[in-house]
Design a protein around this motif. Sequence first.
Motif, PDB file in Angstrom:
ATOM      1  N   PRO A   1       6.158 -10.851 -16.688  1.00 25.04           N
ATOM      2  CA  PRO A   1       7.356 -11.159 -17.472  1.00 25.04           C
ATOM      3  C   PRO A   1       8.606 -10.557 -16.825  1.00 25.04           C
ATOM      4  N   ALA A   2       9.691 -11.303 -16.862  1.00 27.25           N
ATOM      5  CA  ALA A   2      10.938 -10.878 -16.215  1.00 27.25           C
ATOM      6  C   ALA A   2      11.412  -9.518 -16.717  1.00 27.25           C
ATOM      7  N   GLU A   3      11.167  -9.224 -17.982  1.00 27.22           N
ATOM      8  CA  GLU A   3      11.643  -7.966 -18.561  1.00 27.22           C
ATOM      9  C   GLU A   3      10.999  -6.736 -17.926  1.00 27.22           C
ATOM     10  N   SER A   4       9.842  -6.893 -17.314  1.00 31.66           N
ATOM     11  CA  SER A   4       9.153  -5.735 -16.743  1.00 31.66           C
ATOM     12  C   SER A   4       9.482  -5.496 -15.270  1.00 31.66           C
ATOM     13  N   VAL A   5      10.291  -6.360 -14.659  1.00 29.64           N
ATOM     14  CA  VAL A   5      10.566  -6.264 -13.226  1.00 29.64           C
ATOM     15  C   VAL A   5      11.705  -5.293 -12.940  1.00 29.64           C
ATOM     16  N   TYR A   6      11.434  -4.349 -12.034  1.00 28.28           N
ATOM     17  CA  TYR A   6      12.454  -3.399 -11.591  1.00 28.28           C
ATOM     18  C   TYR A   6      13.109  -3.849 -10.290  1.00 28.28           C
ATOM     19  N   ALA A   7      12.325  -4.398  -9.368  1.00 26.99           N
ATOM     20  CA  ALA A   7      12.874  -4.811  -8.071  1.00 26.99           C
ATOM     21  C   ALA A   7      11.945  -5.836  -7.442  1.00 26.99           C
ATOM     22  N   VAL A   8      12.510  -6.682  -6.605  1.00 35.85           N
ATOM     23  CA  VAL A   8      11.721  -7.613  -5.799  1.00 35.85           C
ATOM     24  C   VAL A   8      12.175  -7.483  -4.355  1.00 35.85           C
ATOM     25  N   PHE A   9      11.231  -7.660  -3.450  1.00 32.81           N
ATOM     26  CA  PHE A   9      11.511  -7.558  -2.020  1.00 32.81           C
ATOM     27  C   PHE A   9      10.897  -8.742  -1.305  1.00 32.81           C
TER      28      PHE A   9
ATOM     29  N   VAL B   1       6.838  -7.081  -5.753  1.00 33.57           N
ATOM     30  CA  VAL B   1       7.489  -6.924  -7.051  1.00 33.57           C
ATOM     31  C   VAL B   1       7.126  -5.540  -7.574  1.00 33.57           C
ATOM     32  N   ILE B   2       8.140  -4.736  -7.903  1.00 34.94           N
ATOM     33  CA  ILE B   2       7.899  -3.460  -8.573  1.00 34.94           C
ATOM     34  C   ILE B   2       8.145  -3.713 -10.050  1.00 34.94           C
ATOM     35  N   PHE B   3       7.145  -3.387 -10.867  1.00 33.50           N
ATOM     36  CA  PHE B   3       7.226  -3.727 -12.290  1.00 33.50           C
ATOM     37  C   PHE B   3       6.637  -2.618 -13.148  1.00 33.50           C
ATOM     38  N   ASP B   4       7.013  -2.654 -14.421  1.00 31.84           N
ATOM     39  CA  ASP B   4       6.521  -1.711 -15.408  1.00 31.84           C
ATOM     40  C   ASP B   4       5.165  -2.195 -15.890  1.00 31.84           C
ATOM     41  N   ARG B   5       4.165  -1.359 -15.786  1.00 32.49           N
ATOM     42  CA  ARG B   5       2.837  -1.732 -16.263  1.00 32.49           C
ATOM     43  C   ARG B   5       2.490  -0.983 -17.546  1.00 32.49           C
ATOM     44  N   GLN B   6       3.256   0.044 -17.850  1.00 31.15           N
ATOM     45  CA  GLN B   6       2.955   0.850 -19.025  1.00 31.15           C
ATOM     46  C   GLN B   6       3.301   0.135 -20.325  1.00 31.15           C
TER      47      GLN B   6
ATOM     48  N   ASN C   1       0.822  -1.207   0.000  1.00 33.23           N
ATOM     49  CA  ASN C   1       0.000   0.000   0.000  1.00 33.23           C
ATOM     50  C   ASN C   1       0.858   1.261   0.000  1.00 33.23           C
ATOM     51  N   LEU C   2       1.962   1.238   0.734  1.00 32.13           N
ATOM     52  CA  LEU C   2       2.874   2.388   0.736  1.00 32.13           C
ATOM     53  C   LEU C   2       3.427   2.627  -0.667  1.00 32.13           C
ATOM     54  N   LEU C   3       3.924   1.578  -1.296  1.00 33.25           N
ATOM     55  CA  LEU C   3       4.504   1.721  -2.627  1.00 33.25           C
ATOM     56  C   LEU C   3       3.451   2.095  -3.662  1.00 33.25           C
ATOM     57  N   LYS C   4       2.270   1.507  -3.581  1.00 31.06           N
ATOM     58  CA  LYS C   4       1.205   1.841  -4.531  1.00 31.06           C
ATOM     59  C   LYS C   4       0.791   3.305  -4.410  1.00 31.06           C
ATOM     60  N   THR C   5       0.854   3.844  -3.213  1.00 29.94           N
ATOM     61  CA  THR C   5       0.488   5.239  -2.990  1.00 29.94           C
ATOM     62  C   THR C   5       1.520   6.199  -3.572  1.00 29.94           C
ATOM     63  N   TYR C   6       2.810   5.864  -3.455  1.00 31.07           N
ATOM     64  CA  TYR C   6       3.849   6.835  -3.782  1.00 31.07           C
ATOM     65  C   TYR C   6       4.607   6.586  -5.082  1.00 31.07           C
ATOM     66  N   LEU C   7       4.502   5.403  -5.664  1.00 41.35           N
ATOM     67  CA  LEU C   7       5.161   5.179  -6.949  1.00 41.35           C
ATOM     68  C   LEU C   7       4.401   5.902  -8.055  1.00 41.35           C
ATOM     69  N   PRO C   8       5.101   6.401  -9.072  1.00 37.92           N
ATOM     70  CA  PRO C   8       4.393   6.951 -10.230  1.00 37.92           C
ATOM     71  C   PRO C   8       3.505   5.865 -10.862  1.00 37.92           C
ATOM     72  N   GLN C   9       2.438   6.280 -11.536  1.00 35.65           N
ATOM     73  CA  GLN C   9       1.456   5.352 -12.092  1.00 35.65           C
ATOM     74  C   GLN C   9       2.051   4.336 -13.058  1.00 35.65           C
TER      75      GLN C   9
ATOM     76  N   TYR D   1       4.620   2.629 -12.744  1.00 31.82           N
ATOM     77  CA  TYR D   1       5.155   1.500 -11.989  1.00 31.82           C
ATOM     78  C   TYR D   1       4.068   0.979 -11.066  1.00 31.82           C
ATOM     79  N   GLN D   2       4.016  -0.325 -10.964  1.00 33.58           N
ATOM     80  CA  GLN D   2       3.066  -0.928 -10.052  1.00 33.58           C
ATOM     81  C   GLN D   2       3.802  -1.928  -9.177  1.00 33.58           C
ATOM     82  N   CYS D   3       3.147  -2.324  -8.129  1.00 31.19           N
ATOM     83  CA  CYS D   3       3.746  -3.338  -7.260  1.00 31.19           C
ATOM     84  C   CYS D   3       2.654  -4.277  -6.788  1.00 31.19           C
ATOM     85  N   ASP D   4       3.074  -5.501  -6.589  1.00 31.45           N
ATOM     86  CA  ASP D   4       2.155  -6.528  -6.125  1.00 31.45           C
ATOM     87  C   ASP D   4       2.956  -7.748  -5.735  1.00 31.45           C
TER      88      ASP D   4
END
Length: 193
Positions: free
Chosen positions: A95-103, A75-80, A44-52, A54-57
């Motif tokens: 897809p692996a290509e869209s992943v920016y970071a995992v926690f 997972v922070i990933f490119d949704r655009q 919820n923190l990341l979804k609130t503050y990341l630019p649109q 980028y998404q996380c789930d």
Amino acid sequence: MSAWSLPQLFENIHNDIDHRLSTVRRSVAHPGSKGDGSESVWLNLLKTYLPQRYQCDSAFIVDSEGHFSEQQDVVIFDRQYSPFVFHYENQKIIPAESVYAVFEVKQTLNAANVAYAQRKIESVRTLVRTSLPIPHAGGPETVDSHCGRHTGARERLAPGIREALARQAPGKYRKRLVKLWVRGESGFLFLYQ
């Protein structure tokens, strides 16, 4: 009326996150549900503050050769520019290509949890990524096909924590602990490169 204060705003966000994580820790007895609650706070923190863009789930990650990662807490990933491979009933495969970071999110910091997080995140690092130009405001960039994308996030380390974790981590992971975001006593996020 008092003046705006950026340090106070950030302190309030920190206090809110710390309170939410502490509430989950103290209130939820079932370990799996407690973990889900902690993950939800961070998501919820990341979804609130990341630019649109980028998404996380929480998700699984798949590469172009059909290899899958273990389930990743955050997972922070490119949704655009990247579609889901699969999205059904809250199960996501990205897809692996869209992943920016995992926690990996854990309630306690100890050698066993660090080793567990390393194994899960290693399942992402071993995935094959294709190298394609990524459009962005500064012009296209090419993704490093071995390491994926760089998040550009700044580390926030409690004094001595990185060194203590590095000593506890199994040998092959010692030099790869690059980011640790510590929030109070309530939860930890690890990022391994």
